[in-house]
Design an enzyme around this catalytic site. Structure first.
Site, PDB file in Angstrom:
ATOM      1  N   ASP A   1       0.821  -1.223   0.000  1.00 45.81           N
ATOM      2  CA  ASP A   1       0.000   0.000   0.000  1.00 45.81           C
ATOM      3  C   ASP A   1       0.849   1.265   0.000  1.00 45.81           C
ATOM      4  OD1 ASP A   1      -2.367  -1.676   0.385  1.00 45.81           O
ATOM      5  OD2 ASP A   1      -1.679  -1.875   2.458  1.00 45.81           O
TER       6      ASP A   1
ATOM      7  N   GLY B   1      -4.109  -4.533  -4.116  1.00 48.38           N
ATOM      8  CA  GLY B   1      -4.538  -3.636  -5.178  1.00 48.38           C
ATOM      9  C   GLY B   1      -3.734  -2.367  -5.277  1.00 48.38           C
ATOM     10  N   HIS B   2      -3.937  -1.672  -6.380  1.00 43.63           N
ATOM     11  CA  HIS B   2      -3.354  -0.352  -6.612  1.00 43.63           C
ATOM     12  C   HIS B   2      -4.486   0.646  -6.801  1.00 43.63           C
ATOM     13  CE1 HIS B   2       0.470  -2.220  -7.102  1.00 43.63           C
ATOM     14  NE2 HIS B   2       0.239  -2.710  -8.302  1.00 43.63           N
TER      15      HIS B   2
END
Length: 428
Positions: free
Chosen positions: A13, A40-41
């Site tokens: 993150d 996730g991005h």
């Protein structure tokens, strides 16, 4: 031409998607070499926020070819849901390529993930429950199903049968779950054959040929250094190697072809899930960083644990990954804090450690030793050079650079694509 690796230097993150997106217009291929849809991005383009999970951040770059590498574990349902979501928002996903050697997440992997995590009780790792760990377990146990297998139904069924032989015993007799049939799993995978086939390639040939043709290849590691199964805070880690060495293995690009290793490090520290965290703040400042930084998981929505910057962790990450550069992100989140502590060492039972302790026990008992820096009140989101930063913000950045093991070549001062101070070119 360069092969470039982007790696998270903390527990994930850190803003790897922003870094990838920043370079995306200047690279020809963007490769995801490890992980799955468990991390996730978030990328902001034109004021619009995109949350990417399985797809490489380069999917939003108009010129780059996004590639899911052989080291990734692919949930086909999640893949096409994400593709459909991007297409509905006008994004072009037609250039996406998927390695024939990538392993597939089966529905039984997700079931195993959830039941085993519950079975661990207080010793639970804090997984996302998306089946990533069990898929990697099958890969190592030689029970995995790869992308290429679903194009040969006979081989597919044989592999499913082999994988289910043990799992059904566990599910039915130990976890009191229902028996899973070969037919239902085969039907699940075969339903994606027609749509997946045009995307599948021999990614090692594709990427190495690209380098031979003077193309720029960017590898974007999922998760981060301290989640690496070998070099992270084991056992509170992921099931792959999200370090620079793992990027080479997960893409099929030899280590001698990698010219830049870029670490992404947040101006403070966050962590999702269980495990030791020396600088964790369980007070108003932890809440401040969480709220101001929007520290909630892209995939799960889980609040991230927050703490001050840890220079000991940064030095270790620089050494493990051979970082040539650091990209410091979210500096703007610290605006308004009067005094900003930075961890410069650990006190472990009266002994000062300037490097990561060797054992899990010592790291678990490490107490941070802080050096405090003056904060700033000025809005820095419009700054585009080190010189334009307020004096205290610039002093903070330079101090972190001095103690982190690699030069800071870029600094994020806001969520937008253009809210970056570029000190040095990250490609040439």
């Amino acid at each position: 031409m360069p092969a470039i690796v982007i790696v998270g230097a903390q527990w994930g993150d850190e803003g790897k998607g922003k870094a990838t997106d920043l370079l995306g217009s200047r690279v020809d291929y963007v490769v995801k070499p490890n992980g799955g849809n468990n991390a996730g991005h978030t990328v902001v383009v034109g004021g619009e926020k995109f949350e990417l999970k399985l797809l490489p951040a380069g999917i939003l770059s108009p010129n780059a070819v996004p590639v899911i590498g052989n080291g990734v574990v692919v949930n086909l349902e999640a893949l096409f849901e994400e593709i459909d979501g991007l297409q509905a928002r006008g994004a072009d996903t037609s250039r996406l390529r998927v390695s024939a050697n990538a392993h597939l997440v089966a529905p039984y992997h997700q079931t195993m993930d959830k039941v085993t995590e519950r079975f661990l009780g207080k010793r639970a790792i804090g997984t996302t429950g998306r089946g990533i760990g069990p898929t990697y377990m099958d890969k190592v146990a030689r029970l995995g199903i790869r992308v290429q297998d679903i194009f040969d139904e006979s081989i597919l069924r044989q592999k499913i049968e082999g994988a289910l032989r043990q799992k059904n015993e566990l599910l039915v007799k130990l976890y009191n779950r229902r028996h899973i049939t070969v037919d239902e799993i085969a039907e699940y995978f075969l339903s994606y054959v027609d749509r997946l086939r045009p995307m599948v390639v021999d990614s090692t040939i594709l990427l190495n040929d690209a380098l031979d043709q003077d193309k720029v290849v960017l590898m974007e590691g999922g998760q981060a250094t301290y989640l690496d199964v070998d070099h992270g805070t084991y056992p509170f880690v992921t099931s792959s190697n999200p370090t620079a060495g793992g990027a080479s293995v997960g893409s099929g690009i030899g280590p001698t072809r990698i010219t830049r290793s870029i670490g992404i490090v947040k101006a403070y520290t966050t962590r999702v899930g269980a495990g030791p965290f020396p600088t964790e703040l369980e007070d108003k400042w932890g809440e401040y960083l969480q709220k101001t930084g929007g520290e909630f998981g892209v995939n799960t929505g889980r609040p991230r644990r927050c703490g001050w910057y840890d220079a000991v962790m940064a030095r270790y990450a620089a050494r493990i990954n051979g970082f040539t550069d650091y990209f410091l992100t979210k500096l703007d989140v610290l605006t308004g804090i009067e005094e900003i502590p930075v961890c410069v060492g650990y006190d472990v039972d009266g002994t000062l450690h300037s490097q990561m302790p060797m054992t899990q026990t010592d790291f678990h008992h490490a107490e941070p030793v802080y050096e405090t820096f003056a904060g700033w009140e000025e809005d820095i989101t419009g700054c585009r050079s080190l010189e334009s930063l307020p004096e205290n913000a610039r002093a903070y950045v330079l101090a972190l650079e001095e103690m982190s093991g690699a030069p800071f070549s870029a600094i994020g001062v806001g969520p937008g694509r253009d809210q970056v101070i570029q000190v040095r070119d990250l490609i040439s």
